[in-house]
Each structure stands twice: as C-alpha cells, then as structure tokens.
Write a protein that holds these residues in place. Structure first.
Motif, PDB file in Angstrom:
ATOM      1  N   LYS A  85       0.817  -1.210   0.000  1.00 40.49           N
ATOM      2  CA  LYS A  85       0.000   0.000   0.000  1.00 40.49           C
ATOM      3  C   LYS A  85       0.855   1.267   0.000  1.00 40.49           C
ATOM      4  O   LYS A  85       0.324   2.377   0.007  1.00 40.49           O
ATOM      5  CB  LYS A  85      -0.949   0.000   1.205  1.00 40.49           C
ATOM      6  N   GLY A  86       2.169   1.084  -0.008  1.00 40.70           N
ATOM      7  CA  GLY A  86       3.061   2.231  -0.026  1.00 40.70           C
ATOM      8  C   GLY A  86       3.231   2.777  -1.430  1.00 40.70           C
ATOM      9  O   GLY A  86       2.838   2.145  -2.421  1.00 40.70           O
ATOM     10  N   PRO A  87       3.823   3.975  -1.564  1.00 42.39           N
ATOM     11  CA  PRO A  87       4.114   4.519  -2.897  1.00 42.39           C
ATOM     12  C   PRO A  87       5.010   3.560  -3.664  1.00 42.39           C
ATOM     13  O   PRO A  87       5.971   3.018  -3.120  1.00 42.39           O
ATOM     14  CB  PRO A  87       4.836   5.835  -2.590  1.00 42.39           C
ATOM     15  N   ALA A  88       4.694   3.343  -4.935  1.00 43.17           N
ATOM     16  CA  ALA A  88       5.407   2.339  -5.724  1.00 43.17           C
ATOM     17  C   ALA A  88       6.522   2.979  -6.542  1.00 43.17           C
ATOM     18  O   ALA A  88       6.331   4.028  -7.165  1.00 43.17           O
ATOM     19  CB  ALA A  88       4.441   1.603  -6.640  1.00 43.17           C
ATOM     20  N   LEU A  89       7.677   2.323  -6.534  1.00 42.27           N
ATOM     21  CA  LEU A  89       8.813   2.690  -7.373  1.00 42.27           C
ATOM     22  C   LEU A  89       9.124   1.528  -8.290  1.00 42.27           C
ATOM     23  O   LEU A  89       9.259   0.389  -7.839  1.00 42.27           O
ATOM     24  CB  LEU A  89      10.058   3.008  -6.531  1.00 42.27           C
ATOM     25  N   LEU A  90       9.226   1.799  -9.576  1.00 39.40           N
ATOM     26  CA  LEU A  90       9.674   0.811 -10.552  1.00 39.40           C
ATOM     27  C   LEU A  90      11.111   1.153 -10.919  1.00 39.40           C
ATOM     28  O   LEU A  90      11.387   2.240 -11.431  1.00 39.40           O
ATOM     29  CB  LEU A  90       8.791   0.833 -11.796  1.00 39.40           C
ATOM     30  N   LYS A 154       0.196   3.284 -10.840  1.00 37.19           N
ATOM     31  CA  LYS A 154       1.050   4.457 -10.978  1.00 37.19           C
ATOM     32  C   LYS A 154       2.329   4.257 -10.191  1.00 37.19           C
ATOM     33  O   LYS A 154       2.300   3.732  -9.075  1.00 37.19           O
ATOM     34  CB  LYS A 154       0.319   5.710 -10.490  1.00 37.19           C
ATOM     35  N   VAL A 155       3.459   4.670 -10.797  1.00 36.43           N
ATOM     36  CA  VAL A 155       4.761   4.485 -10.152  1.00 36.43           C
ATOM     37  C   VAL A 155       5.635   5.722 -10.352  1.00 36.43           C
ATOM     38  O   VAL A 155       5.439   6.503 -11.284  1.00 36.43           O
ATOM     39  CB  VAL A 155       5.521   3.266 -10.726  1.00 36.43           C
ATOM     40  N   THR A 156       6.613   5.851  -9.463  1.00 35.63           N
ATOM     41  CA  THR A 156       7.787   6.653  -9.751  1.00 35.63           C
ATOM     42  C   THR A 156       8.757   5.733 -10.467  1.00 35.63           C
ATOM     43  O   THR A 156       9.048   4.639  -9.982  1.00 35.63           O
ATOM     44  CB  THR A 156       8.420   7.198  -8.465  1.00 35.63           C
ATOM     45  N   PHE A 157       9.243   6.165 -11.607  1.00 37.53           N
ATOM     46  CA  PHE A 157      10.130   5.325 -12.413  1.00 37.53           C
ATOM     47  C   PHE A 157      11.565   5.771 -12.213  1.00 37.53           C
ATOM     48  O   PHE A 157      11.893   6.938 -12.423  1.00 37.53           O
ATOM     49  CB  PHE A 157       9.754   5.436 -13.890  1.00 37.53           C
TER      50      PHE A 157
END
Length: 348
Positions: A85-90, A154-157
């Motif tokens: 459930k945390g912010p996702a980073l790819l 949605k991710v930070t890439f």
C-alpha cells in the motif's frame, strides 16, 4: 545501457582494435551488432567456454524474493518488495546489468516504499527475446505488463542508462502510469565514443576477448572499474556477479527488447512528450556520458519539470557506486522536491 545506432560508423578511421573495443562496449553504447559477444575463435569451440544457461543462473542467483511472470511467451524475473500500500517505485537497470543494480537502494527504501524491479529480457534471470516475441512485443510492453500483472496503476520510475531511456518512452506512451522520472546517466543522443581513452587493463582484456571470443572475469573487472568514478567502489562481489551473468549462453536477440535511442529523431519526439517531473542524477565522471550529456537530455525533455544533481566523483554506475547517496536523493525528491505533483496538462 543501449543506444541503437551504427556504432562502428561513429569513429572515422578507427583501427580494428578500436572497432572491436566499441563492439565489446555493447552494454554502454549499443551497437547494432547481431551478437552479444565476439564470434568464437576457431581454435576454441563454443562448447569449451564456461557459459552458464539461464536455468543454471536461476539456480545460483534466484532467492526467496524472486518471482516470475510471462509476457509474450517469455518468463520474466522480478522482485516486488515493501508495503504493497506504499508509494510504488519501478526500478529498471541498463543493459549488461540486472535488477541487482538496485539491491542496496531497494534495501534502504523498501521499509516505506513498494519497490518493483525486473530483469529485462535477455538479462539477469529472464528469458531472452525469441523471434516470435519480437513480432508481438515492443520494449515498453514488458514493464507495462509487469505493472498490469501486479495491478499497480502508478509508479515513480527510476532508471539508469538505457533503463532511463525505457522510462522516458513509458512516460510518453503511458503518462497515466508514471508520476515522475528519476534518470541516471541516461543517453539522449547517439553516443560518440571517439573521446574514450581506454585503460591499459581494459585494452588488454578486449584484445584477449577478441582472440578467445569470450569475456572473462578480468574483462569485467576492468570494464566496471574503467567506467566508475572511483574503482574502489565496485566490489569484488559485483565484479563476480557481472562475470557470471554475462557468461550466459549468448542470446540471438540480446538487445531486441531494450529501449533504444535509434538515430535520435523519434527519441526527440518522444522526449518532448514527457510532461512529468524529472530528476536527473548524474555521475559527471562518466567517461561515456559526461556533463555535456546531462545538459543535452535536459534540453530534449523540454516540457518536463527538471531537477538536477551532479556528482563529480561518480561515473556511469551511480546506483552501484554510491547506492546510499542515491537512495537518499530518491527519497528526498519524492518526499520534499515533488510532494505535490502538478496537475496533468493537455499537450497543445
């Protein structure tokens, strides 16, 4: 770390050794060569070389966090760590690399972020591109399919070298999926390699590889330390892992699903489509993509909101050389520099 262009044409009057040296730098400058390694010398048949199959590599390097999914008939290795459930980073590696590029950074950040990493096709523990997969897939299909598989919207890439190229193309193609881009030593132009002054050790390793058709442990040690700002930062373990992963049985279509710049024309169009916040984390001691490359990508990302961090003591591998510093910068950028993202705008 791939750029699709005719590398051997980039240097006028290059000697045979120089041409071979450039071909050997496939992971950094992406020649349009059809093979991953030099052709075997007749005196040393391929069967005599200590290649490892992808199944052997999986037995050695897969761990409790390793997962696999299938796209286009290819079995792709990935890791999905941290709170879901945390912010996702790819996080995407460059060519001649693997998801292990991000090991330390993932450990530092996974307590509060969901860290998703994958081995691109042909690298790490993933299957290599097949003729059939190349008929149905383009490079961005693979990370997009992984996010769909994980139901991540949605991710930070974060991408290094050609991994950053993948991020720019994803942001242009699927802006709904990308919150922001973090790009490290990512090419924006076909690379001119004529300025490279190879070390004595790397030249000797390349000569030996030309004779044997095989890149040995010493080759990778010299290769990695040459492109590092401080060679002491590239551990013996990292050098050993690179050797193991790149004595993998040669792939027919090695760079088939790597994001590539091409001749630069289409890349320029795609980069102008990026309207996201972008952090450029640059090792300006990179002998291949120095500060001029940082300035160039900033110009091409003309519609993005650009932030820059230059690291004069770091080379082409910031996530390998200074992972603790990169982890801090990533968190600061997400949490402080871009805590409230600008509203989506419609292209004119």
């Amino acid at each position: 770390m791939i750029l699709q262009h005719s590398l051997l044409k980039s240097i006028t009057g290059a000697s045979r050794r120089s041409a071979f040296a450039l071909a050997m730098l496939v992971g950094l400058v992406a020649p349009q060569v059809a093979v991953a390694q030099p052709s075997p010398a007749p005196t040393q048949p391929a069967a005599a070389k200590p290649y490892l199959t992808v199944d052997q590599l999986r037995r050695i390097y897969a761990d409790k966090d390793s997962r696999f999914f299938t796209v286009g008939g290819l079995k792709i290795h990935y890791k999905d760590e941290g709170p879901h459930k945390g912010p996702a980073l790819l996080m995407v590696h460059g060519s001649e690399s693997s998801l292990r590029t991000w090991d330390v950074i993932a450990t530092k950040l996974k307590t509060r972020y969901r860290i998703i990493r994958l081995d691109l096709p042909g690298y790490g523990l993933s299957d290599g591109p097949t003729d059939e997969s190349l008929k149905t897939l383009v490079p961005t299909d693979v990370p997009i399919a992984l996010l769909d598989h994980l139901q991540v919207r949605k991710v930070t890439f974060a991408g290094v070298s050609s991994g950053g190229t993948m991020g720019m193309y994803m942001a242009a193609r699927r802006p709904d999926m990308i919150e922001r881009l973090i790009l490290s030593n990512t090419p924006s132009d076909p690379v001119d390699t004529s300025h490279l002054k190879l070390s004595t050790g790397l030249k000797a390793a390349m000569d030996r590889a030309q004779q044997t058709g095989f890149r040995d442990q010493d080759f990778w040690s010299n290769f990695l330390t040459f492109f590092a700002g401080d060679p002491a930062r590239i551990s013996a373990q990292t050098q050993k892992e690179y050797y193991d992963f790149y004595r993998r049985v040669p792939e027919k279509n090695l760079i088939g699903l790597i994001a590539r710049i091409g001749d630069g024309k289409q890349a320029t169009i795609e980069m102008a489509k990026v309207r996201k916040p972008v952090l450029l984390l640059w090792g300006t001691a990179d002998p291949l993509l120095p500060e001029s490359a940082l300035n160039a990508i900033g110009r091409y990302l003309s519609n993005a909101q650009i932030s820059r961090v230059s690291m004069p003591d770091v080379g082409h591998y910031p996530p390998l050389e200074v992972p603790e510093r990169i982890a801090q910068l990533i968190a600061a950028y997400i949490e402080a520099a871009t805590p409230n993202l600008p509203a989506e705008t419609t292209a004119p």
